[in-house]
Design an enzyme around this catalytic site. Structure first.
Site, short mmCIF file in Angstrom:
data_model
loop_
_atom_site.label_atom_id
_atom_site.label_comp_id
_atom_site.label_asym_id
_atom_site.label_seq_id
_atom_site.Cartn_x
_atom_site.Cartn_y
_atom_site.Cartn_z
N CYS A 16 23.57 -0.74 -20.99
CA CYS A 16 24.44 -1.81 -21.50
C CYS A 16 25.28 -1.44 -22.73
O CYS A 16 26.22 -2.15 -23.07
CB CYS A 16 23.62 -3.04 -21.79
N HIS B 156 26.64 -5.35 -28.34
CA HIS B 156 26.08 -4.09 -28.83
C HIS B 156 27.16 -3.34 -29.62
O HIS B 156 28.28 -3.13 -29.13
CB HIS B 156 25.64 -3.20 -27.67
P1 NAP Z 1 14.99 -10.44 -17.40
O1 NAP Z 1 15.67 -11.50 -18.15
O2 NAP Z 1 13.60 -10.05 -17.75
O3 NAP Z 1 15.02 -10.84 -15.82
C1 NAP Z 1 14.27 -10.13 -14.86
C2 NAP Z 1 14.47 -10.67 -13.44
O4 NAP Z 1 13.66 -9.89 -12.54
C3 NAP Z 1 14.05 -12.13 -13.26
O5 NAP Z 1 14.87 -12.76 -12.31
C4 NAP Z 1 12.63 -11.99 -12.71
O6 NAP Z 1 12.23 -13.11 -11.92
C5 NAP Z 1 12.78 -10.78 -11.82
N1 NAP Z 1 11.47 -10.15 -11.60
C6 NAP Z 1 10.55 -9.83 -12.54
N2 NAP Z 1 9.45 -9.31 -11.94
C7 NAP Z 1 9.70 -9.33 -10.61
C8 NAP Z 1 8.94 -8.94 -9.46
N3 NAP Z 1 7.70 -8.43 -9.57
N4 NAP Z 1 9.50 -9.08 -8.25
C9 NAP Z 1 10.75 -9.59 -8.10
N5 NAP Z 1 11.51 -10.01 -9.15
C10 NAP Z 1 10.98 -9.86 -10.39
O7 NAP Z 1 15.81 -9.06 -17.44
P2 NAP Z 1 17.40 -8.87 -17.70
O8 NAP Z 1 17.68 -8.64 -19.12
O9 NAP Z 1 18.13 -9.92 -16.97
O10 NAP Z 1 17.64 -7.45 -17.01
C11 NAP Z 1 17.73 -7.31 -15.61
C12 NAP Z 1 18.05 -5.86 -15.26
O11 NAP Z 1 19.33 -5.52 -15.81
C13 NAP Z 1 17.06 -4.86 -15.87
O12 NAP Z 1 16.87 -3.81 -14.95
C14 NAP Z 1 17.74 -4.39 -17.14
O13 NAP Z 1 17.32 -3.11 -17.53
C15 NAP Z 1 19.20 -4.40 -16.71
N6 NAP Z 1 20.18 -4.60 -17.77
C16 NAP Z 1 20.04 -5.59 -18.71
C17 NAP Z 1 21.05 -5.77 -19.67
C18 NAP Z 1 20.99 -6.82 -20.74
O14 NAP Z 1 21.88 -6.81 -21.63
N7 NAP Z 1 20.02 -7.74 -20.73
C19 NAP Z 1 22.16 -4.96 -19.65
C20 NAP Z 1 22.29 -3.96 -18.67
C21 NAP Z 1 21.29 -3.81 -17.74
P3 NAP Z 1 11.31 -14.31 -12.54
O15 NAP Z 1 12.20 -15.10 -13.43
O16 NAP Z 1 10.89 -15.05 -11.33
O17 NAP Z 1 10.18 -13.63 -13.28
#
Ligand code: NAP
Length: 377
Positions: free
Chosen positions: A159, A254
């Site tokens: 990100c 960021h």
């Molecule tokens: P997050 O808020 O923790 O969301 C995670 C998602 O994954 C939720 O929908 C969750 O569902 C689901 N999940 C968790 N455990 C699971 C399982 N065992 N099986 C199926 N689904 C599952 O994370 P996020 O920040 O949105 O990030 C999501 C992805 O994007 C990550 O790979 C992260 O590295 C990447 N990313 C994030 C950012 C950022 O700025 N945040 C930027 C670039 C990339 P539930 O709600 O049902 O638990």
């Protein structure tokens, strides 16, 4: 385009998934028709699944709140509901996430992923559409290598990468031979997803460690700037990067402080285009002009989410700032400022971009628009 393409969002309940849903409301090409998350959320109405943890400023779009959340671990639930999926999943087990994204691709879904799992798979392109749109050329090799028919996997980088790599690339693209970068990032709380870092740990504090982030900052640009040879990526080998990554108590956005060294030393005429040879070797005003004039394939193709100005230079001494500059061009621009000479390296500057828009969902949507424009979706 008359009918919109139905899309699915895996990880739809998380921080990035919610941003996808918010940004895709009224998208001219795509409409959200399927949402999926963990087994704990599966079976619930979307609005119930995110009750008490909807982080967007706008309400849940009408068409999405009533969708029933599928189990993201079962690709069969997505069949007939969407033409491709955005993956915003966060699984503890990266191998499991790799396998899951491959299962979707094998089932015929193009997978546009935000997750890091496949970033180093040798035939998966890691794309910032302004920098390496031609890396989509590897998709046909990938399909052959893995036995995918219509499906494939495309990822976007970490990100914070675009905050500094887009301005650095704009210079490289003009013939400047950038040899070394020293980068210190200050990364927002939303970058850790929800609930992320506890408020008691982060308020009034700076945490000088984000697991795996320094390695991503130092290595991912080399694949993005690399090229395809014999059906796989070969890293760019002319750039060395050293990074410090810090979590700071900022909600979104960021920031990266960058010191940059050019390979040819002052006084030696570098192999520039004739237009640049007339300029002094380090001409700060000229660098600013390069940034402000930078345009690339997404702008030429007029992709719906492409910022008109991908890099915007702010001349005020105290910019960029996350609160004031992260939403430029709907959060899709990189804001740069404080360009000055560096007594150790050659120049230094500060870059900023919105981590959940340009660095996550907005970047993913722009990748999908590029894939659509090139006929892959
Ligand atoms: P997050 O808020 O923790 O969301 C995670 C998602 O994954 C939720 O929908 C969750 O569902 C689901 N999940 C968790 N455990 C699971 C399982 N065992 N099986 C199926 N689904 C599952 O994370 P996020 O920040 O949105 O990030 C999501 C992805 O994007 C990550 O790979 C992260 O590295 C990447 N990313 C994030 C950012 C950022 O700025 N945040 C930027 C670039 C990339 P539930 O709600 O049902 O638990």
């Amino acid at each position: 385009m008359t009918e919109k393409i139905p899309v699915g969002i895996l990880g739809a309940t998380g921080m990035v998934g919610q941003k996808y849903i918010s940004l895709l409301e009224n998208h001219p090409w795509f409409s959200v028709n399927y949402v999926a998350a963990s087994p704990e959320s599966a079976g619930k109405k979307y609005s119930d699944a995110v009750s008490g943890r909807w982080h967007m400023q706008k309400d849940i779009p009408n068409g999405v709140e009533k969708l029933v959340v599928g189990n993201a671990n079962d690709f069969n639930s997505a069949i007939d509901k969407c033409a491709f999926v955005f993956s915003a999943l966060e699984l503890k087990d990266k191998k499991q996430l790799m396998t899951l994204e491959e299962e979707y691709a094998r089932a015929g879904f193009p997978v546009v992923s935000n997750a890091s799992a496949h970033r180093w798979t040798e035939d998966v392109p890691m794309i910032i559409p302004e920098i390496n749109p031609e890396h989509t050329d590897i998709i046909r090799d990938q399909q052959k290598n893995h036995g995918f028919n219509k499906g494939f996997i495309v990822v976007k980088p970490n990100c914070s990468i675009q905050s500094y790599l887009t301005p650095v690339y704009a210079l490289i693209n003009q013939g400047y031979d950038v040899s070394r970068l020293f980068i210190t990032t200050m990364q927002a709380a939303s970058g850790a997803g929800h609930p992320g870092v506890s408020s008691l740990d982060l308020i009034d504090n700076v945490i000088p460690y984000i697991g795996g982030e320094e390695e991503k900052t130092e290595k991912e640009p080399l694949k993005i700037l690399g090229q395809i040879e014999n059906g796989r990526f070969v890293n760019y080998n002319k750039l060395e990067i050293s990074a410090h990554c810090n979590r700071v108590p900022v909600y979104d956005g960021h920031t990266a402080c960058v010191s940059l060294e050019l390979r040819s030393k002052i006084g030696i005429t570098p192999p520039y285009t004739s237009q640049i040879i007339e300029k002094p070797y380090i001409d700060l005003d000229y660098f600013i002009k390069i940034w402000n004039n930078f345009r690339s394939v997404p702008q030429e193709l007029e992709l719906p989410s492409a910022p008109k100005r991908p890099i915007i230079y702010k001349t005020e001494n105290d910019r960029p700032q996350p609160r004031k500059d992260r939403d430029l061009e709907n959060g899709m621009a990189v804001c740069v400022g404080r360009l000055r000479r560096d007594p150790v390296f050659d120049i230094k500057f500060v870059g900023l971009s919105h981590n959940t828009v340009r660095g996550a969902a907005g970047g993913g949507i722009l990748n999908a628009e590029l894939l659509k424009a090139k006929g892959y979706i």
